[in-house]
Motif scaffolding. Structure first.
Motif, PDB file in Angstrom:
ATOM      1  N   LYS A 179       0.835  -1.211   0.000  1.00 34.91           N
ATOM      2  CA  LYS A 179       0.000   0.000   0.000  1.00 34.91           C
ATOM      3  C   LYS A 179       0.868   1.258   0.000  1.00 34.91           C
ATOM      4  CE  LYS A 179      -3.567  -2.522   2.538  1.00 34.91           C
ATOM      5  NZ  LYS A 179      -4.271  -2.680   3.838  1.00 34.91           N
ATOM      6  N   SER A 180       1.908   1.273   0.829  1.00 30.37           N
ATOM      7  CA  SER A 180       2.760   2.450   0.877  1.00 30.37           C
ATOM      8  C   SER A 180       3.561   2.601  -0.413  1.00 30.37           C
ATOM      9  CB  SER A 180       3.704   2.374   2.081  1.00 30.37           C
ATOM     10  OG  SER A 180       4.634   1.314   1.937  1.00 30.37           O
ATOM     11  N   TRP A 181       3.928   1.475  -1.036  1.00 33.41           N
ATOM     12  CA  TRP A 181       4.681   1.538  -2.279  1.00 33.41           C
ATOM     13  C   TRP A 181       3.836   2.133  -3.403  1.00 33.41           C
ATOM     14  CZ3 TRP A 181       9.500   1.557  -3.725  1.00 33.41           C
ATOM     15  CH2 TRP A 181       9.798   1.390  -5.073  1.00 33.41           C
ATOM     16  N   LEU A 182       2.570   1.781  -3.439  1.00 33.01           N
ATOM     17  CA  LEU A 182       1.678   2.336  -4.461  1.00 33.01           C
ATOM     18  C   LEU A 182       1.591   3.851  -4.335  1.00 33.01           C
ATOM     19  CD1 LEU A 182      -1.207  -0.309  -4.514  1.00 33.01           C
ATOM     20  CD2 LEU A 182       0.498   0.126  -6.297  1.00 33.01           C
ATOM     21  N   GLU A 183       1.605   4.367  -3.110  1.00 31.68           N
ATOM     22  CA  GLU A 183       1.595   5.814  -2.905  1.00 31.68           C
ATOM     23  C   GLU A 183       2.903   6.425  -3.401  1.00 31.68           C
ATOM     24  OE1 GLU A 183      -0.872   7.886  -1.842  1.00 31.68           O
ATOM     25  OE2 GLU A 183      -2.064   6.058  -2.123  1.00 31.68           O
ATOM     26  N   PHE A 184       3.997   5.741  -3.138  1.00 33.10           N
ATOM     27  CA  PHE A 184       5.299   6.256  -3.566  1.00 33.10           C
ATOM     28  C   PHE A 184       5.401   6.325  -5.084  1.00 33.10           C
ATOM     29  CE2 PHE A 184       9.672   5.012  -4.891  1.00 33.10           C
ATOM     30  CZ  PHE A 184      10.306   6.215  -4.590  1.00 33.10           C
ATOM     31  N   THR A 185       4.834   5.357  -5.774  1.00 32.83           N
ATOM     32  CA  THR A 185       4.941   5.323  -7.238  1.00 32.83           C
ATOM     33  C   THR A 185       4.198   6.478  -7.909  1.00 32.83           C
ATOM     34  OG1 THR A 185       3.053   3.789  -7.381  1.00 32.83           O
ATOM     35  CG2 THR A 185       5.265   2.825  -7.316  1.00 32.83           C
ATOM     36  N   LYS A 186       3.360   7.178  -7.165  1.00 32.90           N
ATOM     37  CA  LYS A 186       2.675   8.342  -7.725  1.00 32.90           C
ATOM     38  C   LYS A 186       3.607   9.540  -7.846  1.00 32.90           C
ATOM     39  CE  LYS A 186      -1.765   6.855  -5.758  1.00 32.90           C
ATOM     40  NZ  LYS A 186      -2.847   7.180  -4.781  1.00 32.90           N
ATOM     41  N   GLU A 187       4.751   9.475  -7.168  1.00 28.16           N
ATOM     42  CA  GLU A 187       5.721  10.559  -7.232  1.00 28.16           C
ATOM     43  C   GLU A 187       6.538  10.443  -8.529  1.00 28.16           C
ATOM     44  OE1 GLU A 187       8.182  10.680  -3.769  1.00 28.16           O
ATOM     45  OE2 GLU A 187       6.532  10.165  -2.421  1.00 28.16           O
ATOM     46  N   SER A 188       7.053  11.568  -8.972  1.00 26.24           N
ATOM     47  CA  SER A 188       7.912  11.562 -10.169  1.00 26.24           C
ATOM     48  C   SER A 188       9.371  11.451  -9.722  1.00 26.24           C
ATOM     49  CB  SER A 188       7.709  12.842 -10.976  1.00 26.24           C
ATOM     50  OG  SER A 188       7.950  13.976 -10.160  1.00 26.24           O
ATOM     51  N   CYS A 189       9.713  10.279  -9.217  1.00 27.69           N
ATOM     52  CA  CYS A 189      11.047  10.036  -8.690  1.00 27.69           C
ATOM     53  C   CYS A 189      11.827   9.183  -9.691  1.00 27.69           C
ATOM     54  CB  CYS A 189      10.957   9.329  -7.335  1.00 27.69           C
ATOM     55  SG  CYS A 189      12.547   8.979  -6.566  1.00 27.69           S
ATOM     56  N   GLN A 190      13.009   9.646 -10.066  1.00 24.57           N
ATOM     57  CA  GLN A 190      13.855   8.901 -10.991  1.00 24.57           C
ATOM     58  C   GLN A 190      14.553   7.787 -10.226  1.00 24.57           C
ATOM     59  OE1 GLN A 190      14.099   9.367 -14.391  1.00 24.57           O
ATOM     60  NE2 GLN A 190      15.217   7.438 -14.308  1.00 24.57           N
ATOM     61  N   LEU A 191      14.094   6.557 -10.423  1.00 25.15           N
ATOM     62  CA  LEU A 191      14.622   5.442  -9.642  1.00 25.15           C
ATOM     63  C   LEU A 191      16.001   5.016 -10.143  1.00 25.15           C
ATOM     64  CD1 LEU A 191      11.435   3.190  -9.326  1.00 25.15           C
ATOM     65  CD2 LEU A 191      12.400   4.715  -7.609  1.00 25.15           C
ATOM     66  N   PRO A 192      16.868   4.624  -9.227  1.00 25.26           N
ATOM     67  CA  PRO A 192      18.148   4.057  -9.641  1.00 25.26           C
ATOM     68  C   PRO A 192      17.944   2.641 -10.170  1.00 25.26           C
ATOM     69  CG  PRO A 192      17.913   3.842  -7.273  1.00 25.26           C
ATOM     70  CD  PRO A 192      16.707   4.618  -7.760  1.00 25.26           C
ATOM     71  N   THR A 193      18.983   2.043 -10.682  1.00 25.60           N
ATOM     72  CA  THR A 193      18.939   0.627 -11.002  1.00 25.60           C
ATOM     73  C   THR A 193      18.724  -0.135  -9.692  1.00 25.60           C
ATOM     74  OG1 THR A 193      20.431   0.891 -12.874  1.00 25.60           O
ATOM     75  CG2 THR A 193      20.234  -1.325 -11.935  1.00 25.60           C
ATOM     76  N   MET A 194      17.772  -1.058  -9.696  1.00 23.32           N
ATOM     77  CA  MET A 194      17.458  -1.780  -8.467  1.00 23.32           C
ATOM     78  C   MET A 194      17.728  -3.267  -8.624  1.00 23.32           C
ATOM     79  SD  MET A 194      14.110   0.035  -6.754  1.00 23.32           S
ATOM     80  CE  MET A 194      12.987  -0.177  -8.126  1.00 23.32           C
ATOM     81  N   GLU A 195      18.360  -3.843  -7.628  1.00 24.51           N
ATOM     82  CA  GLU A 195      18.572  -5.286  -7.552  1.00 24.51           C
ATOM     83  C   GLU A 195      17.844  -5.777  -6.302  1.00 24.51           C
ATOM     84  OE1 GLU A 195      22.177  -8.480  -6.785  1.00 24.51           O
ATOM     85  OE2 GLU A 195      22.633  -6.610  -7.834  1.00 24.51           O
ATOM     86  N   ILE A 196      16.833  -6.601  -6.498  1.00 20.36           N
ATOM     87  CA  ILE A 196      15.964  -7.036  -5.397  1.00 20.36           C
ATOM     88  C   ILE A 196      16.015  -8.549  -5.313  1.00 20.36           C
ATOM     89  CG2 ILE A 196      13.620  -6.971  -4.458  1.00 20.36           C
ATOM     90  CD1 ILE A 196      13.172  -4.484  -6.292  1.00 20.36           C
ATOM     91  N   HIS A 197      16.567  -9.059  -4.236  1.00 22.21           N
ATOM     92  CA  HIS A 197      16.757 -10.505  -4.130  1.00 22.21           C
ATOM     93  C   HIS A 197      15.430 -11.250  -3.988  1.00 22.21           C
ATOM     94  CE1 HIS A 197      18.728 -14.310  -3.059  1.00 22.21           C
ATOM     95  NE2 HIS A 197      17.776 -14.435  -2.166  1.00 22.21           N
ATOM     96  N   ASP A 198      14.575 -10.804  -3.082  1.00 24.77           N
ATOM     97  CA  ASP A 198      13.343 -11.550  -2.805  1.00 24.77           C
ATOM     98  C   ASP A 198      12.330 -11.382  -3.934  1.00 24.77           C
ATOM     99  OD1 ASP A 198      11.562 -12.954  -0.623  1.00 24.77           O
ATOM    100  OD2 ASP A 198      10.359 -11.352  -1.484  1.00 24.77           O
ATOM    101  N   LEU A 199      11.808 -12.502  -4.422  1.00 24.91           N
ATOM    102  CA  LEU A 199      10.886 -12.469  -5.557  1.00 24.91           C
ATOM    103  C   LEU A 199       9.587 -11.738  -5.227  1.00 24.91           C
ATOM    104  CD1 LEU A 199      10.121 -13.416  -8.424  1.00 24.91           C
ATOM    105  CD2 LEU A 199       9.176 -15.477  -7.373  1.00 24.91           C
TER     106      LEU A 199
END
Length: 321
Positions: free
Chosen positions: A184-204
């Motif tokens: 839920k909090s991530w969905l709110e964050f995605t509404k921002e115009s934030c230039q994301l870095p390259t992300m490496e996420i271990h957990d599927l």
């Protein structure tokens, strides 16, 4: 046969002791020799490797033979030692955990001062974090920091269990309930115009939330089609402070010991093959799930050791879909 001849490049994490604990300095280069001779592609030194007097000798062993990553926590003594080491031949990982307070949030001012200090040393760090129950919700703050200060890469690494080397316990690891709240909090964050870095996420399961709908640099939607299930004892391995090799940091099961054995012999041994055979089976808690061919049971090490009552289902999975 060297590990470099296998179909999948092997990544090892190594709990590198500081000067106060674990092995003597003389043993560490011998372990590094065994790892280098084994043909490993990536080695990450975890803990506080910059504080050990044998670090420079270990750097020499790995020089040019594999990609070396060194963990740093941003402490003044680490930065002082870093200034004495050669600046080439490794990637620096800056652990953000020490910059997060559960009440105050991310100390961006102190984090920025460390990043600036590293830049003066000609180091461009990757910001890393092990996702825990009390820091999940600060991930957006760290990504904002990366965006504001041109940090190119952000990594959410896998958990470490089985000993007291890290300062968190199994109870601190996220469960599916925590992930539901984070979604839920991530969905709110995605509404921002934030230039994301390259992300490496271990957990599927965390990757599914954070990368859903994200685009690559070429405009294609992110996918994880190469994911083939838990990689413990396959493309992942772990060395503890005593030189004991495990399937991964999240699967505390001895496979052999360095430098007493060669890494190739350990990798060819029955213990590792038994781990891979176990992973090839379907966990009891996953029977009937329509997504088993997508997640393949997720992280099998954490599930085996921490969720037997749930049929060894991944901690971040709420149940069959």
């Amino acid at each position: 046969m060297g590990l470099d001849l296998l179909d999948t490049p092997v990544r090892l994490t190594w709990d590198f002791p500081d000067d106060a604990i674990g092995q003597t300095g003389a043993c560490l280069p011998a372990i590094a020799d065994r790892v280098a001779a084994g043909g490993v592609f990536f080695v990450t030194l975890q803990g506080r490797p910059l504080l050990h007097p044998a670090t420079e000798e270990v750097l020499g062993v790995f020089d040019g033979g594999c990609q070396l990553l060194i963990t740093c926590h941003g402490h003044s003594d680490e930065l002082a030692r870093l200034a004495q080491l050669p600046q080439a031949g490794y990637q620096l990982l800056l652990d953000a955990a020490g910059f997060i307070d559960s009440n105050q949030g991310v100390d961006t001012r102190r984090l920025l001062s460390v990043v600036h200090a590293l830049h003066l040393l000609e180091c461009k760090p990757v910001i890393i974090l092990t996702p825990l129950r009390d820091n999940l919700f600060y991930i957006p703050d760290l990504l904002r920091f990366c965006s504001d200060h041109q940090v190119a890469k952000f990594k959410l690494s896998n958990a470490h269990i089985g000993d007291s080397f890290h300062d968190y316990s199994a109870a601190d690891l996220p469960r599916w309930q925590d992930l539901d709240l984070f979604r839920k909090s991530w969905l709110e964050f995605t509404k921002e115009s934030c230039q994301l870095p390259t992300m490496e996420i271990h957990d599927l399961f965390l990757w599914e939330i954070m990368m859903s709908g994200q685009k690559t640099a070429g405009g294609q939607e992110q996918n994880r089609s190469e994911y083939g299930g838990c990689q413990a004892g396959n493309s992942l391995g772990h060395i503890d402070c005593q030189g004991v090799v495990h399937p991964c940091a999240a699967w505390p099961q001895p496979l052999g010991k360095l430098p007493d054995q060669s890494l190739a012999d350990i990798w060819a041994g029955y213990e590792r093959l038994a781990v891979r055979e176990q992973i090839a089976g379907t966990p009891g808690g996953c029977h009937g799930c329509s997504d088993i061919d997508i997640c393949f049971g997720g992280c099998r090490g954490l599930a085996l050791h921490l969720n037997r009552s749930g049929g060894e289902r991944d901690l971040m999975c709420s149940g069959p879909r």
